[in-house]
Design a protein around this motif. Structure first.
Motif, PDB file in Angstrom:
ATOM      1  N   ALA A  20       0.832  -1.209   0.000  1.00  0.00           N
ATOM      2  CA  ALA A  20       0.000   0.000   0.000  1.00  0.00           C
ATOM      3  C   ALA A  20       0.867   1.260   0.000  1.00  0.00           C
ATOM      4  O   ALA A  20       0.551   2.238  -0.694  1.00  0.00           O
ATOM      5  N   ARG A  21       1.949   1.230   0.755  1.00  0.00           N
ATOM      6  CA  ARG A  21       2.843   2.394   0.778  1.00  0.00           C
ATOM      7  C   ARG A  21       3.508   2.596  -0.585  1.00  0.00           C
ATOM      8  O   ARG A  21       3.605   3.724  -1.081  1.00  0.00           O
ATOM      9  N   VAL A 123      -6.385  -2.507   4.413  1.00  0.00           N
ATOM     10  CA  VAL A 123      -5.406  -1.423   4.422  1.00  0.00           C
ATOM     11  C   VAL A 123      -5.901  -0.283   3.539  1.00  0.00           C
ATOM     12  O   VAL A 123      -6.345  -0.512   2.415  1.00  0.00           O
ATOM     13  N   VAL A 124      -5.817   0.932   4.054  1.00  0.00           N
ATOM     14  CA  VAL A 124      -6.153   2.138   3.296  1.00  0.00           C
ATOM     15  C   VAL A 124      -4.990   3.109   3.448  1.00  0.00           C
ATOM     16  O   VAL A 124      -4.656   3.504   4.568  1.00  0.00           O
ATOM     17  N   CYS A 125      -4.367   3.468   2.340  1.00  0.00           N
ATOM     18  CA  CYS A 125      -3.217   4.372   2.375  1.00  0.00           C
ATOM     19  C   CYS A 125      -3.597   5.733   1.791  1.00  0.00           C
ATOM     20  O   CYS A 125      -4.054   5.822   0.651  1.00  0.00           O
ATOM     21  N   ASP A 126      -3.408   6.778   2.589  1.00  0.00           N
ATOM     22  CA  ASP A 126      -3.685   8.156   2.188  1.00  0.00           C
ATOM     23  C   ASP A 126      -2.350   8.886   2.074  1.00  0.00           C
ATOM     24  O   ASP A 126      -1.847   9.437   3.044  1.00  0.00           O
ATOM     25  N   PRO A 127      -1.734   8.871   0.885  1.00  0.00           N
ATOM     26  CA  PRO A 127      -0.393   9.462   0.754  1.00  0.00           C
ATOM     27  C   PRO A 127      -0.357  10.974   0.902  1.00  0.00           C
ATOM     28  O   PRO A 127       0.681  11.526   1.273  1.00  0.00           O
ATOM     29  N   ASN A 128      -1.478  11.645   0.658  1.00  0.00           N
ATOM     30  CA  ASN A 128      -1.487  13.096   0.816  1.00  0.00           C
ATOM     31  C   ASN A 128      -1.233  13.525   2.255  1.00  0.00           C
ATOM     32  O   ASN A 128      -0.677  14.589   2.510  1.00  0.00           O
ATOM     33  N   HIS A 129      -1.668  12.689   3.192  1.00  0.00           N
ATOM     34  CA  HIS A 129      -1.515  13.020   4.602  1.00  0.00           C
ATOM     35  C   HIS A 129      -0.574  12.060   5.329  1.00  0.00           C
ATOM     36  O   HIS A 129      -0.502  12.080   6.556  1.00  0.00           O
ATOM     37  N   GLN A 130       0.099  11.224   4.548  1.00  0.00           N
ATOM     38  CA  GLN A 130       1.067  10.265   5.090  1.00  0.00           C
ATOM     39  C   GLN A 130       0.441   9.414   6.192  1.00  0.00           C
ATOM     40  O   GLN A 130       1.028   9.195   7.255  1.00  0.00           O
ATOM     41  N   GLU A 131      -0.763   8.936   5.911  1.00  0.00           N
ATOM     42  CA  GLU A 131      -1.479   8.089   6.859  1.00  0.00           C
ATOM     43  C   GLU A 131      -1.813   6.753   6.212  1.00  0.00           C
ATOM     44  O   GLU A 131      -2.275   6.708   5.073  1.00  0.00           O
ATOM     45  N   ILE A 132      -1.576   5.689   6.942  1.00  0.00           N
ATOM     46  CA  ILE A 132      -1.971   4.372   6.489  1.00  0.00           C
ATOM     47  C   ILE A 132      -2.795   3.709   7.590  1.00  0.00           C
ATOM     48  O   ILE A 132      -2.341   3.563   8.723  1.00  0.00           O
ATOM     49  N   PHE A 133      -4.021   3.392   7.265  1.00  0.00           N
ATOM     50  CA  PHE A 133      -4.942   2.732   8.187  1.00  0.00           C
ATOM     51  C   PHE A 133      -4.852   1.234   7.890  1.00  0.00           C
ATOM     52  O   PHE A 133      -4.986   0.816   6.741  1.00  0.00           O
ATOM     53  N   HIS A 134      -4.656   0.432   8.926  1.00  0.00           N
ATOM     54  CA  HIS A 134      -4.444  -0.991   8.669  1.00  0.00           C
ATOM     55  C   HIS A 134      -4.979  -1.839   9.813  1.00  0.00           C
ATOM     56  O   HIS A 134      -4.981  -1.417  10.982  1.00  0.00           O
ATOM     57  N   ALA A 135      -5.440  -3.027   9.458  1.00  0.00           N
ATOM     58  CA  ALA A 135      -6.005  -3.937  10.457  1.00  0.00           C
ATOM     59  C   ALA A 135      -5.868  -5.366   9.977  1.00  0.00           C
ATOM     60  O   ALA A 135      -5.939  -5.641   8.772  1.00  0.00           O
ATOM     61  N   CYS A 136      -5.682  -6.262  10.931  1.00  0.00           N
ATOM     62  CA  CYS A 136      -5.628  -7.689  10.665  1.00  0.00           C
ATOM     63  C   CYS A 136      -6.469  -8.391  11.723  1.00  0.00           C
ATOM     64  O   CYS A 136      -6.480  -7.962  12.893  1.00  0.00           O
ATOM     65  N   ARG A 137      -7.161  -9.418  11.324  1.00  0.00           N
ATOM     66  CA  ARG A 137      -8.035 -10.131  12.247  1.00  0.00           C
ATOM     67  C   ARG A 137      -7.327 -10.452  13.563  1.00  0.00           C
ATOM     68  O   ARG A 137      -6.275 -11.060  13.591  1.00  0.00           O
ATOM     69  N   LYS A 139      -5.878  -8.395  15.624  1.00  0.00           N
ATOM     70  CA  LYS A 139      -4.747  -7.542  15.993  1.00  0.00           C
ATOM     71  C   LYS A 139      -5.132  -6.081  16.202  1.00  0.00           C
ATOM     72  O   LYS A 139      -4.262  -5.232  16.396  1.00  0.00           O
ATOM     73  N   GLY A 140      -6.413  -5.762  16.147  1.00  0.00           N
ATOM     74  CA  GLY A 140      -6.830  -4.382  16.312  1.00  0.00           C
ATOM     75  C   GLY A 140      -6.658  -3.575  15.046  1.00  0.00           C
ATOM     76  O   GLY A 140      -6.191  -4.078  14.020  1.00  0.00           O
ATOM     77  N   ALA A 141      -7.050  -2.314  15.112  1.00  0.00           N
ATOM     78  CA  ALA A 141      -6.953  -1.407  13.966  1.00  0.00           C
ATOM     79  C   ALA A 141      -6.013  -0.261  14.326  1.00  0.00           C
ATOM     80  O   ALA A 141      -5.969   0.198  15.477  1.00  0.00           O
ATOM     81  N   TRP A 142      -5.300   0.215  13.299  1.00  0.00           N
ATOM     82  CA  TRP A 142      -4.232   1.191  13.535  1.00  0.00           C
ATOM     83  C   TRP A 142      -4.215   2.253  12.448  1.00  0.00           C
ATOM     84  O   TRP A 142      -4.602   2.006  11.309  1.00  0.00           O
ATOM     85  N   MET A 143      -3.734   3.446  12.814  1.00  0.00           N
ATOM     86  CA  MET A 143      -3.391   4.494  11.859  1.00  0.00           C
ATOM     87  C   MET A 143      -1.905   4.759  12.085  1.00  0.00           C
ATOM     88  O   MET A 143      -1.514   5.247  13.130  1.00  0.00           O
ATOM     89  N   ASN A 144      -1.096   4.407  11.093  1.00  0.00           N
ATOM     90  CA  ASN A 144       0.355   4.377  11.274  1.00  0.00           C
ATOM     91  C   ASN A 144       0.673   3.492  12.486  1.00  0.00           C
ATOM     92  O   ASN A 144       0.336   2.332  12.491  1.00  0.00           O
ATOM     93  N   GLU A 145       1.247   4.056  13.548  1.00  0.00           N
ATOM     94  CA  GLU A 145       1.571   3.244  14.729  1.00  0.00           C
ATOM     95  C   GLU A 145       0.607   3.495  15.886  1.00  0.00           C
ATOM     96  O   GLU A 145       0.850   3.041  17.007  1.00  0.00           O
ATOM     97  N   GLN A 146      -0.466   4.203  15.622  1.00  0.00           N
ATOM     98  CA  GLN A 146      -1.415   4.580  16.676  1.00  0.00           C
ATOM     99  C   GLN A 146      -2.666   3.711  16.611  1.00  0.00           C
ATOM    100  O   GLN A 146      -3.286   3.560  15.565  1.00  0.00           O
ATOM    101  N   ARG A 147      -3.062   3.150  17.739  1.00  0.00           N
ATOM    102  CA  ARG A 147      -4.273   2.330  17.805  1.00  0.00           C
ATOM    103  C   ARG A 147      -5.496   3.224  17.576  1.00  0.00           C
ATOM    104  O   ARG A 147      -5.568   4.345  18.106  1.00  0.00           O
ATOM    105  N   ILE A 148      -6.446   2.748  16.809  1.00  0.00           N
ATOM    106  CA  ILE A 148      -7.659   3.524  16.552  1.00  0.00           C
ATOM    107  C   ILE A 148      -8.888   2.749  17.003  1.00  0.00           C
ATOM    108  O   ILE A 148      -8.883   1.518  17.052  1.00  0.00           O
TER     109      ILE A 148
END
Length: 268
Positions: A20-21, A123-137, A139-148
């Motif tokens: 995605a990146r 996975v959703v990658c927003d390159p304009n704001h350098q944010e990648i939202f990602h989740a795996c069954r 393991k929780g959901a994350w935005m970059n390294e921050q839990r969401i």
């Protein structure tokens, strides 16, 4: 539930974020020269595609099949066949092409992985704001390294609700839903990228998200993200949703039934 092992999931999860990146970087290079792109129309004048979409999808497909040749890839622009593959990557190289071509920042790279009929990675990658939202069954959901986590709103009058629409769906039910939402004190936004708004809902930036029908490459990432963010979703997988698409309704456990009650045809 799929029989995917933790090792299989972890390897694909980490690689999905890398893909995605890389795709986001490639898409951004096209975005910076978007005035040179020629847009083509697909189903109607609101349904656009460009060389950038095709090029980024080609990159994604190449990276995945080079690393996991036994997996299948289904893309918005080039299609694909799942065959007998256990792991199916479903990708949209640029969700929000109209925004992309118009110089608006609301577009993203969206991908999901399905294993034996279950969406397991989003996975959703927003390159304009350098944010990648990602989740795996599991393991929780994350935005970059921050839990969401999903928004904590308890009523529709709190926060902003995300809404998607397209010319493929009739206008009347959507207008009725908007009217009912406003009468409940709610307020909504639409940014032109359903996958990105779904990610925002999982991150608690929006109170939820609804669209009458989303294709798998746009709908599945948000489904995984919201489930791992502690929220509720409809059963997107039912009635061939993984191949044909379905409605998407995302929110926390308190708001979900309130929003669902406003729909002409409530979801399950």
């Amino acid at each position: 539930m799929s029989s995917a092992t933790l090792t299989e999931l972890e390897a694909r999860y980490q690689f999905a974020c890398e893909v995605a990146r890389a795709a986001g970087s490639r898409a951004m290079s096209w975005y910076q020269q978007r005035n040179q792109l020629v847009a083509e129309y697909k189903k109607d004048l609101q349904d656009l595609v460009s060389e950038a979409d095709r090029n980024v999808e080609e990159l994604i497909r190449h990276l995945i099949l080079e690393r996991f040749p036994e997996d299948a890839v289904i893309g918005e622009e080039s299609g694909g066949d799942a065959g007998q593959a256990r792991f199916i990557w479903v990708v949209d190289p640029i969700d929000g092409t109209s925004n992309f071509l118009s110089g608006l920042h609301n577009w993203c790279v969206a991908l999901a992985i399905v294993c034996e009929g279950e969406p397991v990675i989003g996975v959703v990658c927003d390159p304009n704001h350098q944010e990648i939202f990602h989740a795996c069954r599991g393991k929780g959901a994350w935005m970059n390294e921050q839990r969401i986590r999903a928004h904590s709103a308890g009523q529709l009058s709190q926060g902003l609700f995300g809404l998607g629409c397209s010319t493929s769906q009739p206008a009347a039910p959507l207008l009725d839903f908007i009217s009912a939402l406003l009468q409940q004190g709610g307020m909504f936004i639409r940014n032109g990228s359903g996958a990105l708004m779904s990610a925002w809902a999982a991150a608690g930036r929006l109170t939820g998200y609804y669209e009458a029908r989303m294709q798998p490459w746009d709908g599945l990432p948000g489904i995984v993200l919201m489930r791992e963010a502690g929220g509720e979703t409809n059963r997107y997988e039912q009635n061939n949703g993984l191949t044909q698409g379905n409605p998407v309704l995302l929110a926390n456990a308190t708001l979900w039934p309130q929003i669902n009650a406003l729909l002409a045809e409530p979801l399950t």
